[in-house]
Design a protein around this motif. Structure first.
Motif, PDB file in Angstrom:
ATOM      1  N   PRO A  47       6.492  -2.620  -5.948  1.00 21.04           N
ATOM      2  CA  PRO A  47       5.987  -2.817  -4.586  1.00 21.04           C
ATOM      3  C   PRO A  47       7.075  -2.762  -3.518  1.00 21.04           C
ATOM      4  O   PRO A  47       6.818  -2.382  -2.378  1.00 21.04           O
ATOM      5  CB  PRO A  47       5.333  -4.198  -4.647  1.00 21.04           C
ATOM      6  N   CYS A  48       8.298  -3.135  -3.861  1.00 16.94           N
ATOM      7  CA  CYS A  48       9.383  -3.176  -2.876  1.00 16.94           C
ATOM      8  C   CYS A  48      10.328  -1.978  -2.984  1.00 16.94           C
ATOM      9  O   CYS A  48      11.332  -1.923  -2.274  1.00 16.94           O
ATOM     10  CB  CYS A  48      10.190  -4.470  -3.046  1.00 16.94           C
ATOM     11  N   ASP A  49      10.016  -1.042  -3.885  1.00 15.53           N
ATOM     12  CA  ASP A  49      10.890   0.118  -4.075  1.00 15.53           C
ATOM     13  C   ASP A  49      10.450   1.282  -3.199  1.00 15.53           C
ATOM     14  O   ASP A  49       9.254   1.558  -3.060  1.00 15.53           O
ATOM     15  CB  ASP A  49      10.886   0.551  -5.545  1.00 15.53           C
TER      16      ASP A  49
ATOM     17  N   GLU B   9       1.206  -4.200  -8.109  1.00 18.66           N
ATOM     18  CA  GLU B   9       0.893  -2.885  -8.664  1.00 18.66           C
ATOM     19  C   GLU B   9       2.197  -2.131  -8.884  1.00 18.66           C
ATOM     20  O   GLU B   9       3.027  -2.029  -7.984  1.00 18.66           O
ATOM     21  CB  GLU B   9      -0.022  -2.103  -7.725  1.00 18.66           C
ATOM     22  N   ILE B  10       2.380  -1.612 -10.103  1.00 12.77           N
ATOM     23  CA  ILE B  10       3.576  -0.868 -10.457  1.00 12.77           C
ATOM     24  C   ILE B  10       3.175   0.583 -10.718  1.00 12.77           C
ATOM     25  O   ILE B  10       2.228   0.845 -11.475  1.00 12.77           O
ATOM     26  CB  ILE B  10       4.257  -1.440 -11.717  1.00 12.77           C
ATOM     27  N   LYS B  11       3.882   1.519 -10.092  1.00 12.17           N
ATOM     28  CA  LYS B  11       3.610   2.944 -10.286  1.00 12.17           C
ATOM     29  C   LYS B  11       4.608   3.522 -11.283  1.00 12.17           C
ATOM     30  O   LYS B  11       5.798   3.190 -11.241  1.00 12.17           O
ATOM     31  CB  LYS B  11       3.679   3.687  -8.954  1.00 12.17           C
ATOM     32  N   PHE B  12       4.103   4.397 -12.165  1.00 12.77           N
ATOM     33  CA  PHE B  12       4.950   5.023 -13.172  1.00 12.77           C
ATOM     34  C   PHE B  12       4.815   6.538 -13.109  1.00 12.77           C
ATOM     35  O   PHE B  12       3.765   7.074 -12.729  1.00 12.77           O
ATOM     36  CB  PHE B  12       4.572   4.546 -14.573  1.00 12.77           C
ATOM     37  N   LYS B  13       5.893   7.212 -13.531  1.00 13.95           N
ATOM     38  CA  LYS B  13       5.886   8.663 -13.627  1.00 13.95           C
ATOM     39  C   LYS B  13       6.533   9.060 -14.943  1.00 13.95           C
ATOM     40  O   LYS B  13       7.594   8.546 -15.300  1.00 13.95           O
ATOM     41  CB  LYS B  13       6.640   9.276 -12.441  1.00 13.95           C
TER      42      LYS B  13
END
Length: 328
Positions: free
Chosen positions: A31-33, A95-99
């Motif tokens: 969230p803070c990245d 919420e964490i987003k991944f790639k």
């Protein structure tokens, strides 16, 4: 002058690479990245560990899946289609987003995460038979691991303290395990849910019968571990019940209060057919119940309440006085 003798140099012991259920390179954006950061990541139990490289044995970050809510596929910003390499992990508070590099890798991560958080092998992902077999092996390992562990939502509190915790910290969850008040080798479950516009607190007994835990509902349900007991309540309410996880910032010790003995638990009518049912329409039958008679005088604690807990102790005393007044 001869220099002082130095002790022989002892080589540093090599670290043992950790064992994971699944591991691969994974780009993460919290969230803070502002941007994604690439890690070597590994899933073990209910935790994803992040390393700077696949040669490291000490993680630099970790992510607990205890507050898991769901996984979603993501379409990158500015793209008109899903390339199959982005997904989001939605927890209760973030919420964490991944790639990842390929669609297969994305489906593998989603599959292993769902396997450990839901204790079942998912059937709605793009996976090969070999992948499903790997997940079934992980499921067996995870069930064996949890059978030896106490769930994080188990707290050594009384019935009244459990109710107060759920009332004071609703953002931490609404399902709590605690020791049985009758002294038996079992546990009790306390829940707090909205029903017809008001919050309702219910208590359920879980009896220990040999290696099994039997939930005392209309149709008794047998579980192999305390973690399976928690999963029963969560799955049968479509995740409306959330295991209580007290943040480290909160006080974990409650003020003194007289032990509250168990007396007549509520009964939750189990479904006649398998499958989760929404809690809002779930019928509840209550056993005849009489509130336990409180002591004539609340004994004074041997020591004064800890700093910061006086208000909670006073609230407990008020609740006991209110219950006493209702009985007279």
């Amino acid at each position: 002058m001869a220099s002082a003798l130095r002790p022989p140099r002892v080589p540093k012991p090599k670290g043992v690479l950790p064992s994971h259920y699944y591991e691969s390179f994974l780009e993460k954006k919290g969230p803070c990245d502002r941007d994604y950061k690439k890690f070597w990541a590994g899933l073990q139990g209910l935790t994803i560990y992040f390393y700077n490289s696949n040669r490291d044995f000490q993680h630099v970050e970790k992510l607990n899946l205890g507050a898991f809510e769901k996984l979603t596929d993501e379409i990158p910003w500015g793209s008109s289609r899903d390339p199959g390499t982005h997904f989001s992990l939605i927890l209760r508070d973030q919420e964490i987003k991944f790639k990842v590099e390929t669609l297969e890798c994305r489906e593998m991560w989603k599959g292993f995460i769902l396997t450990v958080v839901e204790l079942r092998v998912p059937t709605d992902l793009t996976l090969l038979p070999g992948h499903l077999y790997m997940m079934s092996e992980v499921l067996a390992k995870e069930e064996a691991r949890r059978a030896l562990e106490t769930p994080s939502c188990f707290l050594k509190v009384s019935r009244l303290e459990a109710q107060l915790l759920l009332e004071r910290y609703p953002e931490c969850g609404n399902l709590l395990l605690r020791p049985s008040g009758d002294g038996a080798d079992g546990v009790s479950v306390t829940t707090r849910q909205m029903h017809n516009g008001t919050h309702v607190v219910r208590h359920y007994k879980v009896k220990r019968e040999g290696p099994k835990y039997v939930i005392d509902v209309e149709q008794p349900f047998s579980c192999t571990s305390l973690d399976a007991v928690v999963n029963y309540f969560v799955s049968h309410t479509k995740k409306a019940l959330v295991p209580f996880l007290l943040d480290e910032d909160y006080e974990k010790v409650l003020g003194y209060v007289e032990a509250d003995k168990e007396n007549g638990e509520n009964v939750w009518v189990a479904p006649s057919a398998p499958g989760p049912v929404a809690s809002s329409s779930w019928p509840v039958i209550l056993k005849p119940k009489k509130l336990p008679k409180p002591p004539a005088k609340l004994p004074k604690p041997p020591v004064g309440p800890k700093p910061g807990l006086a208000d909670m102790t006073a609230e407990l005393q008020k609740k006991l006085e209110k219950r006493r007044a209702l009985e007279h």
